[in-house]
Design a protein around this motif. Sequence first.
Motif, PDB file in Angstrom:
ATOM      1  N   LYS A  73       0.850  -1.194   0.000  1.00  0.00           N
ATOM      2  CA  LYS A  73       0.000   0.000   0.000  1.00  0.00           C
ATOM      3  C   LYS A  73       0.882   1.239   0.000  1.00  0.00           C
ATOM      4  N   TRP A  77      -2.216   4.016  -3.781  1.00  0.00           N
ATOM      5  CA  TRP A  77      -2.533   2.731  -4.411  1.00  0.00           C
ATOM      6  C   TRP A  77      -2.417   1.569  -3.431  1.00  0.00           C
ATOM      7  N   LYS A  78      -3.172   0.507  -3.726  1.00  0.00           N
ATOM      8  CA  LYS A  78      -3.090  -0.720  -2.932  1.00  0.00           C
ATOM      9  C   LYS A  78      -3.215  -1.920  -3.862  1.00  0.00           C
ATOM     10  N   GLU A  89      -5.937  -7.915  -6.714  1.00  0.00           N
ATOM     11  CA  GLU A  89      -6.865  -6.789  -6.668  1.00  0.00           C
ATOM     12  C   GLU A  89      -6.006  -5.526  -6.632  1.00  0.00           C
ATOM     13  N   TYR A  91      -6.367  -1.155  -6.269  1.00  0.00           N
ATOM     14  CA  TYR A  91      -7.290  -0.064  -5.982  1.00  0.00           C
ATOM     15  C   TYR A  91      -6.583   1.295  -5.968  1.00  0.00           C
ATOM     16  N   ASN A  92      -7.289   2.306  -6.431  1.00  0.00           N
ATOM     17  CA  ASN A  92      -6.863   3.695  -6.307  1.00  0.00           C
ATOM     18  C   ASN A  92      -7.524   4.227  -5.034  1.00  0.00           C
ATOM     19  N   LEU A  93      -6.765   4.311  -3.958  1.00  0.00           N
ATOM     20  CA  LEU A  93      -7.326   4.676  -2.657  1.00  0.00           C
ATOM     21  C   LEU A  93      -7.749   6.132  -2.581  1.00  0.00           C
ATOM     22  N   ASP A  96     -11.083   5.890  -4.580  1.00  0.00           N
ATOM     23  CA  ASP A  96     -11.948   4.792  -4.162  1.00  0.00           C
ATOM     24  C   ASP A  96     -11.487   4.263  -2.795  1.00  0.00           C
ATOM     25  N   GLU A  99     -12.439   0.781  -1.588  1.00  0.00           N
ATOM     26  CA  GLU A  99     -11.956  -0.364  -2.381  1.00  0.00           C
ATOM     27  C   GLU A  99     -13.105  -1.126  -3.028  1.00  0.00           C
ATOM     28  N   ASN A 100     -13.932  -0.387  -3.762  1.00  0.00           N
ATOM     29  CA  ASN A 100     -15.076  -0.988  -4.438  1.00  0.00           C
ATOM     30  C   ASN A 100     -14.826  -1.263  -5.915  1.00  0.00           C
ATOM     31  N   ASP A 102     -12.190  -2.588  -8.433  1.00  0.00           N
ATOM     32  CA  ASP A 102     -10.935  -3.298  -8.664  1.00  0.00           C
ATOM     33  C   ASP A 102     -10.391  -2.919 -10.044  1.00  0.00           C
ATOM     34  N   GLU A 111       0.143  -0.091 -11.380  1.00  0.00           N
ATOM     35  CA  GLU A 111      -0.027  -1.485 -10.963  1.00  0.00           C
ATOM     36  C   GLU A 111       1.255  -2.269 -11.196  1.00  0.00           C
TER      37      GLU A 111
END
Length: 131
Positions: A73, A77-78, A89, A91-93, A96, A99-100, A102, A111
Motif C-alpha cells: 500500500k 494505491w493498494k 486486486e 485499488y486507487n485509494l 476509491d 476499495e469498491n 478493482d 499497478e
Amino acid sequence: SYDKVLRSIDIMPTILDSFNIEQDKDFMELDGQSLVPITKGETFGRVAFAEVAPLSGASDNPSPDEPNIHAVKSDKWKLIFNRAFDKYEFYNLENDPGENQDLHGSGLEEEKEMNKLLNSYLEYRAIKKDL
C-alpha cells in the motif's frame, strides 16, 4: 491529521529519535523510520507491506502455516495478492477509499510498479525466512 502511510514498526525508531538515542549496532537493524520529522511539518512518501493468514472458519482457504494474502500500500494505491486463489486486486485509494472498484488488469503503470514492490518484498521475506 496526517493522510500518509505510517507503520507500527516506526514506533521504536521514533522513540529512539525523540530521546536522541542511537541504535546499538550490536543488535539487528530496525526496519522502521522515525516519525519525528512529521511533527515538524515534514512529509515523506513510502509504502507498507501486509500479510495475513486467515484461520479456519474465517476463510474458504485457511493457511495456518504462513500468510497467503499479501498486500502493498502506498498513499494512493493498494495491490493485494491472494496466493490461495492466485488472484490480484488493485485499488486507487484516493478515488476509491472503500476499495469498491478493482482496477487489476486495466493496464495502469502504477499497478506494474506496485507489483514489482510486492514481488521484491516477497523475495526478501523468503530469503530472511531461510536465515
